[in-house]
Design an enzyme around this catalytic site. Structure first.
Site, PDB file in Angstrom:
ATOM      1  CE  LYS A 133      -1.477   7.975   1.780  1.00  0.00           C
ATOM      2  NZ  LYS A 133      -2.338   6.855   2.148  1.00  0.00           N
ATOM      3  CD  GLN A 172       0.770  -8.829  -2.599  1.00  0.00           C
ATOM      4  OE1 GLN A 172       1.460  -9.478  -3.357  1.00  0.00           O
ATOM      5  NE2 GLN A 172      -0.490  -8.550  -2.863  1.00  0.00           N
ATOM      6  CE  LYS A 189       0.564  10.332  -7.302  1.00  0.00           C
ATOM      7  NZ  LYS A 189       0.412  11.590  -6.616  1.00  0.00           N
ATOM      8  CE  LYS A 241       2.354  -2.419  -4.388  1.00  0.00           C
ATOM      9  NZ  LYS A 241       2.121  -2.050  -2.983  1.00  0.00           N
ATOM     10  N   GLY A 291      -4.579  -4.240  -3.765  1.00  0.00           N
ATOM     11  CA  GLY A 291      -5.546  -3.194  -4.094  1.00  0.00           C
ATOM     12  C   GLY A 291      -4.728  -1.983  -4.488  1.00  0.00           C
ATOM     13  CG  HIS A 292      -1.981  -2.062  -7.038  1.00  0.00           C
ATOM     14  ND1 HIS A 292      -1.081  -2.625  -7.910  1.00  0.00           N
ATOM     15  CD2 HIS A 292      -1.702  -2.609  -5.825  1.00  0.00           C
ATOM     16  CE1 HIS A 292      -0.314  -3.477  -7.250  1.00  0.00           C
ATOM     17  NE2 HIS A 292      -0.677  -3.491  -5.989  1.00  0.00           N
ATOM     18  CB  ALA A 343      -7.161  -0.446  -1.751  1.00  0.00           C
ATOM     19  CB  THR A 396      -6.625 -10.244   1.576  1.00  0.00           C
ATOM     20  OG1 THR A 396      -6.098 -11.236   0.684  1.00  0.00           O
ATOM     21  CG2 THR A 396      -5.572  -9.177   1.825  1.00  0.00           C
ATOM     22  CG  ASP A 433      -1.883  -1.195   1.202  1.00  0.00           C
ATOM     23  OD1 ASP A 433      -2.189  -1.705   0.120  1.00  0.00           O
ATOM     24  OD2 ASP A 433      -2.282  -1.625   2.304  1.00  0.00           O
ATOM     25  CB  SER A 438       3.503  11.037  -4.189  1.00  0.00           C
ATOM     26  OG  SER A 438       2.104  11.036  -4.276  1.00  0.00           O
TER      27      SER A 438
HETATM   28  P1  GDP Z   1      -0.725   0.358  -3.574  1.00  0.00           P
HETATM   29  O1  GDP Z   1      -1.329  -0.931  -3.119  1.00  0.00           O
HETATM   30  O2  GDP Z   1       0.747   0.407  -3.350  1.00  0.00           O
HETATM   31  O3  GDP Z   1      -1.095   0.712  -4.987  1.00  0.00           O
HETATM   32  O4  GDP Z   1      -1.358   1.481  -2.643  1.00  0.00           O
HETATM   33  P2  GDP Z   1      -2.900   1.613  -2.207  1.00  0.00           P
HETATM   34  O5  GDP Z   1      -3.671   2.104  -3.360  1.00  0.00           O
HETATM   35  O6  GDP Z   1      -3.365   0.383  -1.537  1.00  0.00           O
HETATM   36  O7  GDP Z   1      -2.782   2.692  -1.056  1.00  0.00           O
HETATM   37  C1  GDP Z   1      -2.263   3.947  -1.268  1.00  0.00           C
HETATM   38  C2  GDP Z   1      -3.342   4.970  -0.865  1.00  0.00           C
HETATM   39  O8  GDP Z   1      -2.755   6.240  -0.732  1.00  0.00           O
HETATM   40  C3  GDP Z   1      -4.419   5.123  -1.925  1.00  0.00           C
HETATM   41  O9  GDP Z   1      -5.626   5.451  -1.296  1.00  0.00           O
HETATM   42  C4  GDP Z   1      -3.912   6.289  -2.757  1.00  0.00           C
HETATM   43  O10 GDP Z   1      -4.948   6.990  -3.419  1.00  0.00           O
HETATM   44  C5  GDP Z   1      -3.277   7.147  -1.694  1.00  0.00           C
HETATM   45  N1  GDP Z   1      -2.116   7.958  -2.119  1.00  0.00           N
HETATM   46  C6  GDP Z   1      -1.129   7.637  -2.981  1.00  0.00           C
HETATM   47  N2  GDP Z   1      -0.194   8.606  -2.990  1.00  0.00           N
HETATM   48  C7  GDP Z   1      -0.589   9.535  -2.102  1.00  0.00           C
HETATM   49  C8  GDP Z   1      -0.018  10.760  -1.634  1.00  0.00           C
HETATM   50  O11 GDP Z   1       1.062  11.188  -2.028  1.00  0.00           O
HETATM   51  N3  GDP Z   1      -0.734  11.450  -0.679  1.00  0.00           N
HETATM   52  C9  GDP Z   1      -1.924  11.007  -0.200  1.00  0.00           C
HETATM   53  N4  GDP Z   1      -2.529  11.736   0.720  1.00  0.00           N
HETATM   54  N5  GDP Z   1      -2.480   9.864  -0.615  1.00  0.00           N
HETATM   55  C10 GDP Z   1      -1.812   9.134  -1.545  1.00  0.00           C
HETATM   56  P1  IMO Z   2      -0.874  -4.156  -2.291  1.00  0.00           P
HETATM   57  O1  IMO Z   2      -0.420  -4.708  -3.609  1.00  0.00           O
HETATM   58  C1  IMO Z   2      -0.984  -4.573   2.056  1.00  0.00           C
HETATM   59  C2  IMO Z   2      -1.078  -8.639   3.673  1.00  0.00           C
HETATM   60  C3  IMO Z   2      -2.346  -9.097   4.374  1.00  0.00           C
HETATM   61  C4  IMO Z   2      -1.772 -10.098   5.355  1.00  0.00           C
HETATM   62  C5  IMO Z   2      -0.642 -10.745   4.568  1.00  0.00           C
HETATM   63  C6  IMO Z   2      -1.036 -12.050   3.893  1.00  0.00           C
HETATM   64  O2  IMO Z   2      -2.173  -3.442  -2.343  1.00  0.00           O
HETATM   65  O3  IMO Z   2       0.219  -3.378  -1.650  1.00  0.00           O
HETATM   66  P2  IMO Z   2      -2.590 -12.782   1.883  1.00  0.00           P
HETATM   67  O4  IMO Z   2      -3.956 -12.311   1.454  1.00  0.00           O
HETATM   68  O5  IMO Z   2      -1.543 -12.545   0.862  1.00  0.00           O
HETATM   69  O6  IMO Z   2      -2.626 -14.180   2.403  1.00  0.00           O
HETATM   70  O7  IMO Z   2      -2.238 -11.870   3.152  1.00  0.00           O
HETATM   71  O8  IMO Z   2      -0.260  -9.798   3.575  1.00  0.00           O
HETATM   72  N1  IMO Z   2      -1.278  -8.137   2.295  1.00  0.00           N
HETATM   73  C7  IMO Z   2      -1.202  -6.842   1.958  1.00  0.00           C
HETATM   74  N2  IMO Z   2      -1.021  -5.742   2.717  1.00  0.00           N
HETATM   75  N3  IMO Z   2      -1.067  -4.456   0.713  1.00  0.00           N
HETATM   76  C8  IMO Z   2      -1.226  -5.544  -0.068  1.00  0.00           C
HETATM   77  O9  IMO Z   2      -1.177  -5.482  -1.409  1.00  0.00           O
HETATM   78  C9  IMO Z   2      -1.336  -6.812   0.554  1.00  0.00           C
HETATM   79  N4  IMO Z   2      -1.526  -8.072   0.097  1.00  0.00           N
HETATM   80  C10 IMO Z   2      -1.470  -8.872   1.174  1.00  0.00           C
HETATM   81  O10 IMO Z   2      -2.996  -8.026   5.004  1.00  0.00           O
HETATM   82  O11 IMO Z   2      -1.200  -9.415   6.436  1.00  0.00           O
HETATM   83 MG    MG Z   3      -2.856  -1.617  -1.843  1.00  0.00          MG
END
Ligand code: GDP
Ligand code: IMO
Ligand code: MG
Length: 423
Positions: A331, A224, A18, A16, A40-41, A299, A129, A13, A412
């Site tokens: 962030k 991840q 974005k 990535k 969840g991207h 996400a 998850t 999270d 960012s």
């Molecule tokens: P990913 O899994 O690495 O793609 O990240 P996620 O989408 O799960 O989580 C990142 C969260 O932070 C999302 O809700 C994005 O919209 C948000 N986000 C990304 N970059 C920034 C930033 O620079 N500032 C803020 N406030 N939010 C951000």
């Molecule tokens: P993105 O790509 C954050 C975490 C779960 C749990 C552990 C194992 O959005 O960054 P799993 O479902 O793989 O058996 O869960 O890994 N986890 C994540 N945490 N971002 C993710 O993906 C994740 N995918 C799995 O919360 O702790």
């Molecule tokens: Mg994510």
């Protein structure tokens, strides 16, 4: 032509989705190499927020090809829902979205096994998850799995039935009541398989090799983060795939000497969702504030993310393991208004302080040692260039670059595509 990699350096999270969306304009192909719908991207532009789970984050670019690699595990039901969500945007998916025949399929019973295994662990649960990721990768390495290519065989339903029966036997061992309507889940599953088969199913490594030969620019998208890696993460509280750079080689069929830049993404602080050790985790008002301002909710599952200060010991470890060439800090805007910013630069252990990431980072074994830096109070979300960043944020960035021995190329300052500062 080299392939560039983009990886999360913390517990996922990092943002990535974005950044892949922002960078796609410079690439011809975006290729996901591991993980599945546990990811969840999030992407935001034109006032709309999109969350992708299986589909690569370059899908909104008008011409880029998006490829789901052999290292990915696909739940056809979730995949179909993702496709349906994209319908209003008139994306030519039939030519822009390719799926590797070697990618493995998540069956409804994989999800059941995931739930049963978690329940059986009780207090020691991973916090999965529950998307069936672990059991699907277990079947892959156990040589029982069903691949996308299996669906092209006449007897694929028999093969499905065989694997399902094996899973049902395993589920018997757990002797648990799981609230799950398998029959209904199977109806959805078979339906979604038809949708999946409409996509081009390809020999993806061959496709990528041809593309490289033709001089196409390729970006590999990780899911991840490094601290969730099956080998180098905080085992057993990890996911079941190689989330680090090596995963792009096995998950796409790319040779190590074909890798160009390795982009490492991190948040200006740290978050984690699910169980497992997290040395810099905060249980106070500061942590609460990060979660609130940063909108730190998963996400994929909507769970609240645990928050804490930046852990440079962990980050250095990730930079090293992945061979990161460029960093991207996300962030920074969320930290605006903290008078002081803390960064963990070493761990106190029973044997004395250490500056490397050890075998076990459980709270009884490591306590963070912090360096304190000046905070910044300015709202960053409207800033457009690096020279507008506040002085103390410059100092924060300089400090991190020195410690990590790697340049921070993107800062960012908000979730939107436009809130991205290049340095
Ligand atoms: P990913 O899994 O690495 O793609 O990240 P996620 O989408 O799960 O989580 C990142 C969260 O932070 C999302 O809700 C994005 O919209 C948000 N986000 C990304 N970059 C920034 C930033 O620079 N500032 C803020 N406030 N939010 C951000
Ligand atoms: P993105 O790509 C954050 C975490 C779960 C749990 C552990 C194992 O959005 O960054 P799993 O479902 O793989 O058996 O869960 O890994 N986890 C994540 N945490 N971002 C993710 O993906 C994740 N995918 C799995 O919360 O702790
Ligand atoms: Mg994510």
């Amino acid at each position: 032509m080299a392939v560039d990699l983009l990886l999360g350096l913390q517990w996922g999270d990092e943002g990535k989705g974005k950044i892949v969306d922002v960078l796609t304009q410079s690439y011809d192909i975006i290729a996901r190499f591991q993980g599945g719908p546990n990811a969840g991207h999030t992407l935001e532009f034109d006032g709309i927020k999109h969350v992708l789970h299986t589909i690569p984050s370059g899908i909104f670019h008008p011409t880029a090809i998006n490829l789901i690699g052999n290292g990915v595990v696909i739940d056809p039901v979730i995949f179909q829902k993702e496709i349906e969500k994209l319908e209003p945007f008139n994306i030519a998916l039939e030519t822009k979205l390719l799926i590797s025949k070697k990618a493995h399929l998540i069956l409804p019973t994989h999800r059941l096994l995931d739930a049963a295994a978690e329940q059986a662990k009780g207090k020691a649960k991973i916090g999965s998850t529950l998307k069936g990721i672990g059991p699907t990768y277990m079947d892959k390495t156990g040589r029982n799995g069903m691949r996308v290519g299996t669906l092209l065989l006449e007897d694929w339903k028999e093969r499905y039935e065989q694997l399902k029966q094996k899973h049902l036997h395993l589920l018997d061992q757990f002797q648990q009541e799981l609230a799950f309507d398998l029959e209904q889940a199977e109806v959805e599953f078979f339906d979604s398989i038809e949708a999946l088969k409409k996509c081009p199913l390809v020999d993806s490594e061959h496709y990528l090799h041809q593309a490289m030969k033709a001089g196409k620019k390729i970006l590999a998208e990780g899911a991840q983060g490094s601290l969730l890696d099956i080998d180098f993460g905080t085992y057993p509280f990890v996911t079941s795939s190689t989330t680090t750079a090596a995963g792009a080689c096995t998950g796409l069929g790319i040779a190590p000497n074909s890798i160009g830049d390795v982009f490492g993404i991190f948040k200006a602080y740290t978050t984690r969702v699910g169980s497992g050790p997290f040395p810099t985790e905060l249980f106070d008002a500061d942590g609460e504030r990060m979660g609130k301002v940063g909108n730190e909710f998963g996400a994929t599952t909507g769970r609240a993310r645990r928050c804490g200060w930046l852990d440079l010991v962990a980050l250095k470890y990730s930079v090293r393991i992945n061979g990161v060439t460029q960093l991207m800090m996300m962030k920074g805007d969320v930290l605006s208004g903290f008078p002081k910013i803390k960064v963990c630069t070493a761990y106190q252990t029973p044997e004395g302080p250490i500056d490397y990431f050890p075998y076990d980072v459980s709270p009884e074994l490591v306590t963070p040692i912090y360096t304190e830096l000046e905070g910044w109070s300015e709202d960053l979300t409207q800033l457009g260039s690096a020279d507008q960043l506040p002085e103390s944020l410059h100092a924060y960035i300089d400090f991190l670059e020195k410690e990590l021995e790697t340049p921070i190329k993107i800062v960012s300052v908000g979730p939107d595509r436009t809130q991205t500062i290049f340095r």
